[in-house]
Design a protein around this motif. Structure first.
Motif, PDB file in Angstrom:
ATOM      1  N   ILE A  69      94.309  65.750  48.227  1.00 10.32           N
ATOM      2  CA  ILE A  69      93.170  65.243  47.465  1.00 10.32           C
ATOM      3  C   ILE A  69      91.847  65.326  48.030  1.00 10.32           C
ATOM      4  N   GLN A  70      91.380  65.872  49.478  1.00 13.90           N
ATOM      5  CA  GLN A  70      90.366  66.275  49.875  1.00 13.90           C
ATOM      6  C   GLN A  70      89.894  67.567  49.134  1.00 13.90           C
ATOM      7  N   ALA A  71      91.071  68.419  49.068  1.00 11.82           N
ATOM      8  CA  ALA A  71      90.740  69.936  48.626  1.00 11.82           C
ATOM      9  C   ALA A  71      90.130  69.709  47.243  1.00 11.82           C
ATOM     10  N   GLU A  72      91.013  68.941  46.531  1.00 13.57           N
ATOM     11  CA  GLU A  72      90.574  68.908  44.785  1.00 13.57           C
ATOM     12  C   GLU A  72      89.432  68.257  44.755  1.00 13.57           C
ATOM     13  N   ALA A  73      89.069  67.204  45.509  1.00 16.82           N
ATOM     14  CA  ALA A  73      87.451  66.720  45.648  1.00 16.82           C
ATOM     15  C   ALA A  73      86.531  67.757  45.912  1.00 16.82           C
ATOM     16  N   ALA A  74      86.985  68.676  47.023  1.00 19.16           N
ATOM     17  CA  ALA A  74      86.010  69.622  47.407  1.00 19.16           C
ATOM     18  C   ALA A  74      85.750  70.626  46.410  1.00 19.16           C
ATOM     19  N   ASP A  75      86.584  70.905  45.417  1.00 15.96           N
ATOM     20  CA  ASP A  75      86.425  71.787  44.309  1.00 15.96           C
ATOM     21  C   ASP A  75      85.448  71.587  43.385  1.00 15.96           C
ATOM     22  N   VAL A  76      85.405  70.073  42.947  1.00 17.28           N
ATOM     23  CA  VAL A  76      84.729  69.627  42.005  1.00 17.28           C
ATOM     24  C   VAL A  76      83.517  69.089  42.596  1.00 17.28           C
ATOM     25  N   TRP A  77      83.182  68.663  43.851  1.00 18.45           N
ATOM     26  CA  TRP A  77      82.312  68.113  44.400  1.00 18.45           C
ATOM     27  C   TRP A  77      82.006  68.925  45.648  1.00 18.45           C
ATOM     28  N   PRO A  78      81.487  70.149  45.709  1.00 17.92           N
ATOM     29  CA  PRO A  78      81.235  70.906  46.881  1.00 17.92           C
ATOM     30  C   PRO A  78      80.152  70.228  47.679  1.00 17.92           C
ATOM     31  N   GLY A  79      80.439  70.142  49.173  1.00 16.21           N
ATOM     32  CA  GLY A  79      79.451  69.637  50.001  1.00 16.21           C
ATOM     33  C   GLY A  79      79.620  68.312  50.238  1.00 16.21           C
ATOM     34  N   VAL A  80      80.791  67.503  49.677  1.00 18.73           N
ATOM     35  CA  VAL A  80      81.041  66.370  50.006  1.00 18.73           C
ATOM     36  C   VAL A  80      82.080  66.242  50.741  1.00 18.73           C
ATOM     37  N   VAL A  81      82.001  65.409  51.887  1.00 13.08           N
ATOM     38  CA  VAL A  81      82.949  65.473  53.035  1.00 13.08           C
ATOM     39  C   VAL A  81      83.692  63.959  52.902  1.00 13.08           C
ATOM     40  N   MET A  82      84.978  64.030  52.710  1.00 10.82           N
ATOM     41  CA  MET A  82      85.627  62.702  52.528  1.00 10.82           C
ATOM     42  C   MET A  82      86.828  62.426  53.439  1.00 10.82           C
ATOM     43  N   GLY A  83      87.199  61.003  53.715  1.00 12.83           N
ATOM     44  CA  GLY A  83      88.339  60.796  54.509  1.00 12.83           C
ATOM     45  C   GLY A  83      88.835  59.617  54.152  1.00 12.83           C
ATOM     46  N   ILE A  84      90.374  59.561  54.369  1.00 13.57           N
ATOM     47  CA  ILE A  84      91.280  58.564  53.915  1.00 13.57           C
ATOM     48  C   ILE A  84      91.996  57.920  55.025  1.00 13.57           C
ATOM     49  N   HIS A  85      91.964  56.699  55.232  1.00 14.53           N
ATOM     50  CA  HIS A  85      92.826  56.144  55.998  1.00 14.53           C
ATOM     51  C   HIS A  85      93.632  54.914  55.500  1.00 14.53           C
ATOM     52  N   HIS A  86      94.718  55.079  55.609  1.00 12.91           N
ATOM     53  CA  HIS A  86      95.804  54.006  54.970  1.00 12.91           C
ATOM     54  C   HIS A  86      96.511  53.395  56.217  1.00 12.91           C
ATOM     55  N   ARG A  87      96.741  51.934  55.956  1.00 11.30           N
ATOM     56  CA  ARG A  87      97.347  51.214  56.902  1.00 11.30           C
ATOM     57  C   ARG A  87      98.759  50.946  56.315  1.00 11.30           C
ATOM     58  N   ILE A  88      99.714  50.888  57.364  1.00 13.85           N
ATOM     59  CA  ILE A  88     100.966  50.696  57.049  1.00 13.85           C
ATOM     60  C   ILE A  88     101.583  49.526  57.956  1.00 13.85           C
ATOM     61  N   GLY A  89     102.579  48.724  57.644  1.00 16.97           N
ATOM     62  CA  GLY A  89     102.963  47.507  58.262  1.00 16.97           C
ATOM     63  C   GLY A  89     102.710  46.298  57.756  1.00 16.97           C
TER      64      GLY A  89
END
Length: 159
Positions: A69-89
């Motif tokens: 998903i980060q790579a896809e976003a970078a292809d469309v929106w160059p220069g944007v840095v994105m992080g994803i954190h998901h919780r479990i439990g």
């Protein structure tokens, strides 16, 4: 701090926001926007009072999916840095289940990346939600699209 994570610990929107902003600042010399999305456990769903949720993930594939998903976003929106954190439990009402942070030189791309990322997570990440409500429990949601499905990718971009 990793930009993609699956964890049983409480999520920090501030920590992830600071990390993406730091990376943009160091790489381009200027960070003009940080946009975040935080998904919270709701108290009601489909007319039922929710008691709590339990999330499960196939962690190695979920992390690979977040990186995709980060790579896809970078292809469309160059220069944007994105992080994803998901919780479990087990998560209680009001706790954060997912945090997405996007940093960029200007505000519009960071907003667009956050929206795109949550749509893609819902489409392709191997994460499942078990809802416990008054009177029962049910499995809800989960990835339904093939990560390489062009139609699903186009749908996420359109949103």
């Amino acid at each position: 701090m990793p930009l993609v994570a699956i964890t049983s610990a409480a999520l920090s929107v501030d920590a992830l926001s600071a990390e993406v902003a730091r990376i943009v600042l160091e790489s381009s010399g200027g960070c003009g926007a940080v946009t975040t999305f935080t998904g919270l456990v709701r108290a009601h769903h489909q007319g039922r009072r929710v008691r709590y949720l339990e999330y499960e993930a196939y962690e190695p594939l979920a992390l690979k999916t977040f990186t995709q998903i980060q790579a896809e976003a970078a292809d469309v929106w160059p220069g944007v840095v994105m992080g994803i954190h998901h919780r479990i439990g087990r998560l209680e009402i009001g706790e954060a289940s997912i945090v997405i942070a996007a940093a960029s030189a200007h505000r519009a791309p960071s907003f667009e990346v956050c929206r795109y990322a949550i749509e893609r997570v819902k489409q392709i990440a191997p994460i499942w939600k078990h809802e416990y409500f008054e009177g029962g429990a049910a499995w809800l949601e989960g990835a339904v699209a093939d990560p390489s499905d062009a139609a699903a990718l186009a749908q996420a971009k359109a949103r």
